[in-house]
Scaffold this active site. Structure first.
Site, PDB file in Angstrom:
ATOM      1  N   ASP A 162     -10.370   1.155   0.930  1.00 37.67           N
ATOM      2  CA  ASP A 162     -10.294   2.585   1.203  1.00 37.67           C
ATOM      3  C   ASP A 162     -11.587   3.234   0.719  1.00 37.67           C
ATOM      4  O   ASP A 162     -12.366   2.617   0.004  1.00 37.67           O
ATOM      5  CB  ASP A 162      -9.088   3.199   0.487  1.00 37.67           C
ATOM      6  CG  ASP A 162      -7.813   3.050   1.303  1.00 37.67           C
ATOM      7  OD1 ASP A 162      -7.917   2.886   2.528  1.00 37.67           O
ATOM      8  OD2 ASP A 162      -6.722   3.099   0.714  1.00 37.67           O
TER       9      ASP A 162
ATOM     10  N   TYR B 161     -10.360  -4.813   3.047  1.00 37.40           N
ATOM     11  CA  TYR B 161      -9.590  -3.655   3.505  1.00 37.40           C
ATOM     12  C   TYR B 161      -9.764  -2.526   2.474  1.00 37.40           C
ATOM     13  O   TYR B 161      -8.817  -2.085   1.852  1.00 37.40           O
ATOM     14  CB  TYR B 161      -8.132  -4.118   3.597  1.00 37.40           C
ATOM     15  CG  TYR B 161      -7.136  -3.247   4.329  1.00 37.40           C
ATOM     16  CD1 TYR B 161      -7.517  -2.095   5.002  1.00 37.40           C
ATOM     17  CD2 TYR B 161      -5.784  -3.602   4.343  1.00 37.40           C
ATOM     18  CE1 TYR B 161      -6.569  -1.326   5.662  1.00 37.40           C
ATOM     19  CE2 TYR B 161      -4.841  -2.842   5.008  1.00 37.40           C
ATOM     20  CZ  TYR B 161      -5.244  -1.706   5.655  1.00 37.40           C
ATOM     21  OH  TYR B 161      -4.297  -0.950   6.297  1.00 37.40           O
TER      22      TYR B 161
ATOM     23  N   GLU C 235      -3.494   6.559  19.027  1.00 37.11           N
ATOM     24  CA  GLU C 235      -4.188   5.353  18.540  1.00 37.11           C
ATOM     25  C   GLU C 235      -3.510   4.095  19.061  1.00 37.11           C
ATOM     26  O   GLU C 235      -2.306   3.913  18.863  1.00 37.11           O
ATOM     27  CB  GLU C 235      -4.190   5.319  17.008  1.00 37.11           C
ATOM     28  CG  GLU C 235      -5.013   6.432  16.412  1.00 37.11           C
ATOM     29  CD  GLU C 235      -5.191   6.296  14.898  1.00 37.11           C
ATOM     30  OE1 GLU C 235      -4.782   5.271  14.317  1.00 37.11           O
ATOM     31  OE2 GLU C 235      -5.732   7.251  14.316  1.00 37.11           O
TER      32      GLU C 235
ATOM     33  N   ARG D  28      -9.016  -6.269  13.541  1.00 35.81           N
ATOM     34  CA  ARG D  28      -8.223  -5.468  14.471  1.00 35.81           C
ATOM     35  C   ARG D  28      -9.087  -4.282  14.845  1.00 35.81           C
ATOM     36  O   ARG D  28      -9.815  -3.735  14.016  1.00 35.81           O
ATOM     37  CB  ARG D  28      -6.933  -4.959  13.816  1.00 35.81           C
ATOM     38  CG  ARG D  28      -5.936  -6.032  13.538  1.00 35.81           C
ATOM     39  CD  ARG D  28      -5.391  -6.681  14.763  1.00 35.81           C
ATOM     40  NE  ARG D  28      -4.476  -5.800  15.486  1.00 35.81           N
ATOM     41  CZ  ARG D  28      -3.998  -6.083  16.701  1.00 35.81           C
ATOM     42  NH1 ARG D  28      -4.388  -7.187  17.327  1.00 35.81           N
ATOM     43  NH2 ARG D  28      -3.160  -5.261  17.279  1.00 35.81           N
TER      44      ARG D  28
ATOM     45  N   ARG E  96       0.265   5.810  16.564  1.00 36.57           N
ATOM     46  CA  ARG E  96       0.465   7.154  16.015  1.00 36.57           C
ATOM     47  C   ARG E  96      -0.308   8.192  16.804  1.00 36.57           C
ATOM     48  O   ARG E  96      -1.219   7.851  17.564  1.00 36.57           O
ATOM     49  CB  ARG E  96       0.094   7.205  14.535  1.00 36.57           C
ATOM     50  CG  ARG E  96      -1.322   6.751  14.238  1.00 36.57           C
ATOM     51  CD  ARG E  96      -1.559   6.671  12.723  1.00 36.57           C
ATOM     52  NE  ARG E  96      -2.934   6.298  12.445  1.00 36.57           N
ATOM     53  CZ  ARG E  96      -3.443   6.109  11.239  1.00 36.57           C
ATOM     54  NH1 ARG E  96      -2.694   6.253  10.182  1.00 36.57           N
ATOM     55  NH2 ARG E  96      -4.704   5.774  11.070  1.00 36.57           N
TER      56      ARG E  96
ATOM     57  N   ARG F 250       9.738   5.647  -3.300  1.00 36.84           N
ATOM     58  CA  ARG F 250      10.047   6.603  -4.380  1.00 36.84           C
ATOM     59  C   ARG F 250      11.498   7.054  -4.331  1.00 36.84           C
ATOM     60  O   ARG F 250      12.018   7.266  -3.237  1.00 36.84           O
ATOM     61  CB  ARG F 250       9.234   7.880  -4.197  1.00 36.84           C
ATOM     62  CG  ARG F 250       7.828   7.773  -4.506  1.00 36.84           C
ATOM     63  CD  ARG F 250       7.243   9.177  -4.605  1.00 36.84           C
ATOM     64  NE  ARG F 250       5.809   9.025  -4.460  1.00 36.84           N
ATOM     65  CZ  ARG F 250       5.128   9.420  -3.411  1.00 36.84           C
ATOM     66  NH1 ARG F 250       5.729  10.053  -2.426  1.00 36.84           N
ATOM     67  NH2 ARG F 250       3.834   9.204  -3.361  1.00 36.84           N
TER      68      ARG F 250
ATOM     69  N   ARG G  97       0.839  -1.216   0.000  1.00 37.19           N
ATOM     70  CA  ARG G  97       0.000   0.000   0.000  1.00 37.19           C
ATOM     71  C   ARG G  97       0.869   1.259   0.000  1.00 37.19           C
ATOM     72  O   ARG G  97       0.435   2.310  -0.426  1.00 37.19           O
ATOM     73  CB  ARG G  97      -0.872   0.025   1.267  1.00 37.19           C
ATOM     74  CG  ARG G  97      -2.060  -0.914   1.233  1.00 37.19           C
ATOM     75  CD  ARG G  97      -2.697  -1.039   2.611  1.00 37.19           C
ATOM     76  NE  ARG G  97      -3.222   0.195   3.162  1.00 37.19           N
ATOM     77  CZ  ARG G  97      -4.470   0.637   3.010  1.00 37.19           C
ATOM     78  NH1 ARG G  97      -5.316  -0.056   2.301  1.00 37.19           N
ATOM     79  NH2 ARG G  97      -4.869   1.767   3.575  1.00 37.19           N
TER      80      ARG G  97
END
Ligand code: FAD
Ligand code: UDP
Length: 372
Positions: free
Chosen positions: A357, A355, A307, A250, A282, A177, A173
């Site tokens: 988005d 999963y 979190e 989860r 995070r 770069r 995901r």
């Protein structure tokens, strides 16, 4: 007697709301219900001290699908937010996703050729031709050092499983770069709806009957009798009374804090804590999703959420489907049952155990409604 509505939609999350909008456009009558006391499912935002708080975790909209982008922008305007999280590993900061800034911070390399050579050198030791799990995939993408510092601890906290026990696709995901570009996504379009996601959902379901605080299973028979057809967006295993057993998820718990008189706590919307020891994954500082430049200081307070990721237990919110082999096989059994239903359509993250988005959920709703 003919039912009162053409469609009963169970769940006012994104899948339910997009389907409701599209079906209304086709002239159907709709009743939406949700067991929660608010609309929006997991993308719900709540305004506190002028800040739209992402109550169920940070949500950044991104897509390369122009039709989807134009669709969401037809309801509300989207801002220019670009997600560029920072990782804190044992007190040192690194840019994400993995890019030239990260490679420079990790190794001091300054050119793409130097970064590639460093990754090659680290990969060579492992002889991975066909990555079989998340660890192998990560090492073959960005080498051992970045895997150890930025992936291993975070992923094990996030999923409660070793990286060797997780599917490789999860880490794919994230972009890798060889440019100095901290944009977390490769998609063409990105942003956050002005006024928060709740405003987006409100517009989508305008004109539909909405009943909140109603659990479908508490009055299933009466609700089924209300409509010709049903779109169900809740957990698929619950629909079938867990007859093959529970699917695993989860869950995340959010520790949200209002910091009065602090206008800028961490200077970024998302800071990941990638070591294994810090108990949270995070910290989100919500105002940075929608306030830029001088607007940050003009809003005198801030709101942050830590979190904590944990294994789902009955009664918790099911957030992330665990798409490992065991759960995928179990889902396949439920899917076969779902396919044999004539009155009910299953859609969205929970009903399809995927999963997804947000943009994928919208694409899927387009598809499902089209097939109807
Ligand atoms: P949901 O939003 O879960 O909606 C389902 C609804 O059905 C809920 O409101 C629920 O209360 C209701 N419901 C369930 N059972 C019943 C019942 N028995 N009776 C009545 N109502 C019921 N996507 C992105 O694109 N970008 C991101 O940055 C991003 N971040 C995320 C962060 C987190 C922590 C999580 C968990 C997800 C994230 N996502 C993100 C994914 C995004 O949340 C989903 O794609 C989207 O919300 C799925 O919408 P949905 O309608 O399928 O499900
Ligand atoms: N990940 C990681 N370190 C990070 C961020 C992400 O190892 O700092 C891994 C982790 O396994 C996570 C996956 O990359 O589940 C995908 O990250 P993404 O941000 O897409 O996850 P989300 O929270 O959006 O599901």
């Amino acid at each position: 007697m003919k039912p009162k509505y053409d469609f009963l939609i169970v769940g006012t999350g994104l899948f339910g709301a997009v389907s409701a909008y599209l079906l209304r456009q086709k002239g159907y009558s709709i009743c939406l219900i949700d067991k929660r006391e608010h609309i929006g499912g997991n993308i719900y935002t709540e305004k506190v001290r002028g800040i739209n708080v992402h109550k169920y975790g940070a949500h950044i909209f991104h897509t390369s699908n122009k039709q989807v982008w134009q669709f969401v922008n037809s309801f509300v305007e989207f801002n220019r937010y670009t997600n560029s999280p920072v990782a804190n590993y044992k007190g040192k900061l690194y840019n994400l996703p993995f890019n030239m800034n990260t490679f420079y911070q990790m190794w001091g390399v300054k050119t793409p050729a130097e970064a590639m050579a460093k990754i090659e050198e680290q990969k060579k030791e492992y002889h991975i031709d066909h990555p079989q799990n998340l660890e192998e995939q990560a090492i073959s993408l960005i080498g051992k050092d970045i895997y150890e510092a930025l992936i291993k601890g975070y992923t094990q906290k996030q999923w409660g499983r070793k990286c060797t026990e997780l599917p490789a696709f999860i880490i794919k995901r994230l972009p890798v770069r060889f440019t100095f570009d901290n944009n977390y996504f490769n998609d063409k379009y990105q942003g956050i709806p002005e006024g928060g996601y709740t405003a987006l959902i409100e517009k989508m379901i305008e004109g539909c009957e909405v009943r909140l605080g109603v659990d479908y299973f508490d009055q299933k028979e009466a609700l089924d009798a209300l409509a010709e057809r049903i779109i169900y967006t809740g957990e698929i295993d619950r629909y079938f009374n867990y007859q093959y057993g529970h699917l695993q998820y989860r869950t995340v718990s959010f520790e949200t804090e209002l910091l009065e008189g602090v206008d800028n706590y961490q200077g970024n919307a998302v800071v990941n804590y990638t070591d294994a020891e810090t108990p949270y994954t995070r910290i989100i500082e919500h105002k940075h999703f929608e306030m830029f430049g001088s607007a940050i200081a003009e809003c005198p307070d801030t709101i942050i959420s830590r979190e904590y990721s944990k294994e789902w237990q009955p009664g918790d919110e099911p957030y992330y489907p665990v798409n490992d082999d065991k759960n995928s096989a179990l889902y396949a059994q439920y899917k076969a049952l779902a396919d044999s239903q004539t009155k009910v359509i299953f859609g969205g993250r929970l009903a399809e155990y995927k999963y997804y988005d947000m943009h994928k959920v919208i694409e899927r709703a387009f598809e499902v409604v089209e097939q109807l």
